[in-house]
Design a protein around this motif. Structure first.
Motif, short mmCIF file in Angstrom:
data_model
loop_
_atom_site.label_atom_id
_atom_site.label_comp_id
_atom_site.label_asym_id
_atom_site.label_seq_id
_atom_site.Cartn_x
_atom_site.Cartn_y
_atom_site.Cartn_z
N GLU A 72 0.82 -1.21 0.00
CA GLU A 72 0.00 0.00 0.00
C GLU A 72 0.85 1.26 0.00
OE1 GLU A 72 0.55 -1.11 4.40
OE2 GLU A 72 0.15 -2.19 2.53
N TYR A 73 0.21 2.36 -0.31
CA TYR A 73 0.83 3.67 -0.16
C TYR A 73 -0.11 4.57 0.64
CZ TYR A 73 -2.14 5.02 -4.17
OH TYR A 73 -3.20 5.25 -5.02
N GLY A 74 0.46 5.51 1.35
CA GLY A 74 -0.31 6.44 2.16
C GLY A 74 -0.23 7.84 1.59
N GLU A 75 -1.34 8.54 1.62
CA GLU A 75 -1.38 9.94 1.18
C GLU A 75 -1.60 10.82 2.41
OE1 GLU A 75 -3.61 10.61 -2.69
OE2 GLU A 75 -4.34 8.61 -2.14
N TYR A 76 -0.76 11.82 2.56
CA TYR A 76 -0.82 12.73 3.70
C TYR A 76 -1.11 14.14 3.21
CZ TYR A 76 1.87 9.20 6.42
OH TYR A 76 2.32 8.07 7.07
N GLY A 77 -1.77 14.91 4.06
CA GLY A 77 -1.99 16.31 3.75
C GLY A 77 -1.94 17.16 5.01
N LEU A 78 -1.36 18.37 4.89
CA LEU A 78 -1.27 19.29 6.02
C LEU A 78 -1.23 20.72 5.53
CD1 LEU A 78 -0.73 19.58 9.18
CD2 LEU A 78 1.68 19.85 8.51
N GLU A 79 -1.99 21.57 6.18
CA GLU A 79 -1.89 23.00 5.91
C GLU A 79 -1.01 23.65 6.97
OE1 GLU A 79 -5.86 24.59 5.71
OE2 GLU A 79 -6.10 24.02 3.60
N VAL A 106 4.23 20.93 -2.66
CA VAL A 106 3.85 22.11 -1.88
C VAL A 106 3.03 23.01 -2.79
CG1 VAL A 106 4.69 24.13 -0.63
CG2 VAL A 106 5.90 21.96 -0.42
N ASN A 107 1.80 23.27 -2.35
CA ASN A 107 0.86 24.07 -3.15
C ASN A 107 0.71 23.52 -4.56
OD1 ASN A 107 0.40 25.84 -0.98
ND2 ASN A 107 2.20 27.06 -1.52
N GLY A 108 0.65 22.20 -4.65
CA GLY A 108 0.41 21.53 -5.92
C GLY A 108 1.63 21.37 -6.81
N LYS A 109 2.80 21.84 -6.38
CA LYS A 109 4.01 21.75 -7.18
C LYS A 109 5.01 20.80 -6.53
CE LYS A 109 3.53 26.44 -9.06
NZ LYS A 109 4.18 27.77 -9.22
N LEU A 129 8.33 27.78 -3.56
CA LEU A 129 7.01 27.17 -3.67
C LEU A 129 6.01 27.72 -2.66
CD1 LEU A 129 8.07 23.41 -4.06
CD2 LEU A 129 7.68 25.11 -5.86
N LEU A 130 6.48 28.55 -1.73
CA LEU A 130 5.63 29.00 -0.62
C LEU A 130 4.89 30.28 -0.96
CD1 LEU A 130 8.06 28.39 2.37
CD2 LEU A 130 6.06 27.02 1.74
N SER A 131 3.72 30.41 -0.35
CA SER A 131 2.98 31.68 -0.33
C SER A 131 3.22 32.29 1.05
CB SER A 131 1.49 31.44 -0.56
OG SER A 131 1.26 30.92 -1.86
N TYR A 132 3.97 33.38 1.09
CA TYR A 132 4.36 33.96 2.37
C TYR A 132 3.25 34.84 2.93
CZ TYR A 132 8.94 32.20 1.09
OH TYR A 132 9.98 31.37 0.73
N GLY A 133 3.11 34.77 4.26
CA GLY A 133 2.01 35.47 4.91
C GLY A 133 0.69 34.81 4.64
N ASP A 134 0.71 33.51 4.34
CA ASP A 134 -0.51 32.80 3.95
C ASP A 134 -0.38 31.33 4.33
OD1 ASP A 134 -3.00 32.35 2.91
OD2 ASP A 134 -2.50 32.99 0.86
N THR A 135 -1.52 30.61 4.19
CA THR A 135 -1.56 29.18 4.44
C THR A 135 -1.09 28.43 3.20
OG1 THR A 135 -3.38 29.43 6.01
CG2 THR A 135 -3.07 27.25 5.04
N ASN A 136 -0.31 27.38 3.43
CA ASN A 136 0.24 26.57 2.36
C ASN A 136 -0.19 25.11 2.54
OD1 ASN A 136 2.65 28.30 0.87
ND2 ASN A 136 2.28 28.94 2.97
#
Length: 533
Positions: A72-79, A106-109, A129-136
């Motif tokens: 199996e493989y696991g998919e993880y997600g975190l904001e 990160v953010n789809g990239k 890849l980051l959006s600064y001052g924002d949720t990623n």
């Protein structure tokens, strides 16, 4: 040029918990096996099988056509939030251990190439890849079975439990525009202190201030400067009043590295170090700080019945205290590098460590092997507790990969091959009482059996130890040995009334019970090692 007011230290910001006892829940879905196909949450770090996901296998299951193999493989997600102040700095996303093939977005990239190899620290520069001052959004896919055949043979088809998941911490490392990319040190017991500092770039007219601090008093022992003319800075200095590190007196110091220019500090980082020397003398023995040493050791998997290979700070402390209580001075990491925290505790309490690159009877190929060796050495090289590098186990080595150790380890520690005679060290496993004849009496190589007195078959590793140790110790080539193994490795099955499963007699049967219960051999070993030289 830098400016003292602009200086910011490097920051470590955890996206997971710092250990398994303080995990952070991430979104999670497993592809197959138990509880497959449903988005839920899973603590990170953790092993997904220990939380009721996927398929639990022991490493030998691939030999049994009747066993279902979990693939199996696991998919993880975190904001997570990226501070505005991080813009213009370097932000690395660091994984301390993920089993095994790990792909990150990160953010789809894509954050970078898939990392293969389950027990190693790896990182991605995600600054762009980051959006600064924002949720990623961080997304991670972990495949328990690798697409690389040599990874599977070295790690996934081994004589230990085969787990999946992000089992060690994940964190962001935020670095200012001027920073070190590596500090490597070689502090010798006579006070000679040399090393290497790698810089991310080279401004004009800058230098290093290096200061040694006694952590017990907070006082400066000594300090010196080193000019900078390139992005690789070598240094050497002689300290006159240091105390050496050894298990009986594990004296540590803080070495403060400051990157300076005319306006102030560009960057600063502290390394905890111990002054000690390792020398293997051919036809003689192992010398630490100029003194001949006998290693009284044990083999230790990173394992606990309720959490698998995801451990807590208290697990590491408990294990090392129990080893010290048995009058041991050494431990072999079987069969992969330990958690960073284990080495920190070994440094602090005083325990020699044989740090091992995985390869259980099969080796990494020459594409992944050198990379994984270098990841091990770069993370662990500054720990005074680490005295040897182990390259695989019982045939799990690729000799072509050995140079990778020397390329990045400025201390040039001995590289040994558990079960093999190489580099003037004979590590033959499970020698009999009469193995002394031929291996020692007529031999010329230092003898350190890296597995000795199997706990399953030899009375818990205590029966006969006194006779073995007395006989072997009579020869000057004997430099110690490592009992198999530290503890029983049965997993707790919550779906089976909390029963303990050791996969029959496959999982190691150790000196201690699975929850570190003291058995009879504990006290035998304690007594034998107390009385031995």
């Amino acid at each position: 040029m830098g400016n003292a007011q602009d200086f910011q230290p490097n920051q470590r910001i955890y996206l997971s918990g710092k250990d398994a006892a303080n995990a952070v829940h991430w979104d999670f879905k497993i592809s197959d096996g138990k509880n497959a196909g449903i988005w839920t949450q899973l603590p990170v770090p953790s092993i997904w099988e220990m939380h009721g996901f996927g398929t639990l296998n022991y490493g030998h299951d691939h030999r049994d056509t009747n066993k279902l193999l979990g693939k199996e493989y696991g998919e993880y997600g975190l904001e997570f939030f990226a501070e505005k102040e991080w813009k213009g700095q370097t932000v690395n996303l660091v994984f301390d251990g993920s089993m095994t093939d790990t792909e990150v977005w990160v953010n789809g990239k894509s954050a970078g190439p898939i990392h293969q190899g389950g027990f190693y620290r790896f990182q991605f520069d995600i600054s762009k890849l980051l959006s600064y001052g924002d949720t990623n959004l961080l997304e991670v896919t972990v495949r328990k079975v690798s697409e690389n055949e040599s990874i599977n043979k070295a790690e996934r088809e081994a004589d230990f439990w085969i787990f999946g998941g992000i089992f060690r911490p994940v964190f962001l490392e935020v670095l200012p525009s001027f920073h070190f990319t590596r500090i490597a040190v070689d502090p010798r017991h006579d006070g000679n202190f040399s090393g290497l500092v790698l810089l991310n770039k080279v401004p004009k007219s800058s230098w290093l201030d290096i200061e040694l601090i006694d952590p017990n008093t907070g006082q400066t022992v000594d300090k010196f400067q080193q000019s900078i003319v390139a992005d690789s800075v070598s240094f050497s200095h002689q300290f006159s009043t240091i105390k050496a590190w050894n298990p009986e007196s594990p004296t540590l110091y803080h070495a403060i590295f400051k990157w300076m220019d005319g306006e102030g500090v560009l960057f600063e980082k502290s390394e905890t170090i111990g002054f000690r020397s390792v020398e293997l003398k051919e036809k003689d023995g192992l010398y630490i700080n100029g003194v001949k040493v006998i290693l009284k050791g044990v083999n230790r998997h990173s394992f606990y019945p309720t959490t698998g290979r995801a451990l807590s700070d208290s697990n590491h402390l408990e294990d090392i205290l129990l080893m010290k209580e048995m009058n041991m001075n050494a431990v072999r990491m079987s069969h992969y590098p330990p958690d960073e925290r284990f080495l920190e505790v070994a440094d602090s309490l005083g325990l020699f460590v044989l740090d091992e690159v995985t390869g259980w009877q099969d080796a990494y190929d020459d594409m992944n092997g050198p990379k994984l060796i270098q990841e091990t050495v770069i993370r662990d090289a500054n720990h005074p507790s680490v005295i040897f590098w182990n390259h695989g186990n019982e045939g799990g080595w690729n000799f072509d990969n050995e140079p990778a150790f020397y390329q990045v380890d400025i201390q040039k520690r001995p590289v040994i091959y558990p079960w093999l005679l190489r580099n003037y060290i004979d590590t033959f496993h499970y020698p009999t009482y009469t193995s002394k004849e031929g291996r020692l009496d007529r031999g010329v190589d230092v003898f350190i059996p890296t597995e000795l007195l199997h706990g399953l078959y030899d009375g818990g590793a205590g029966a006969g130890l006194g006779d073995f140790w007395t006989k072997y110790s009579g020869n000057p080539l004997f430099a110690g040995g490592f009992l198999w193994a530290f503890s029983d490795e049965a997993v707790k099955k919550t779906d089976r009334s909390d029963s303990l499963d050791s996969d029959g007699n496959h999982a190691p049967n150790g000196i201690l019970g699975p929850f570190r219960e003291k058995e009879g051999s504990f006290y035998t070993i304690q007594s034998v090692f107390l009385l031995s030289n």
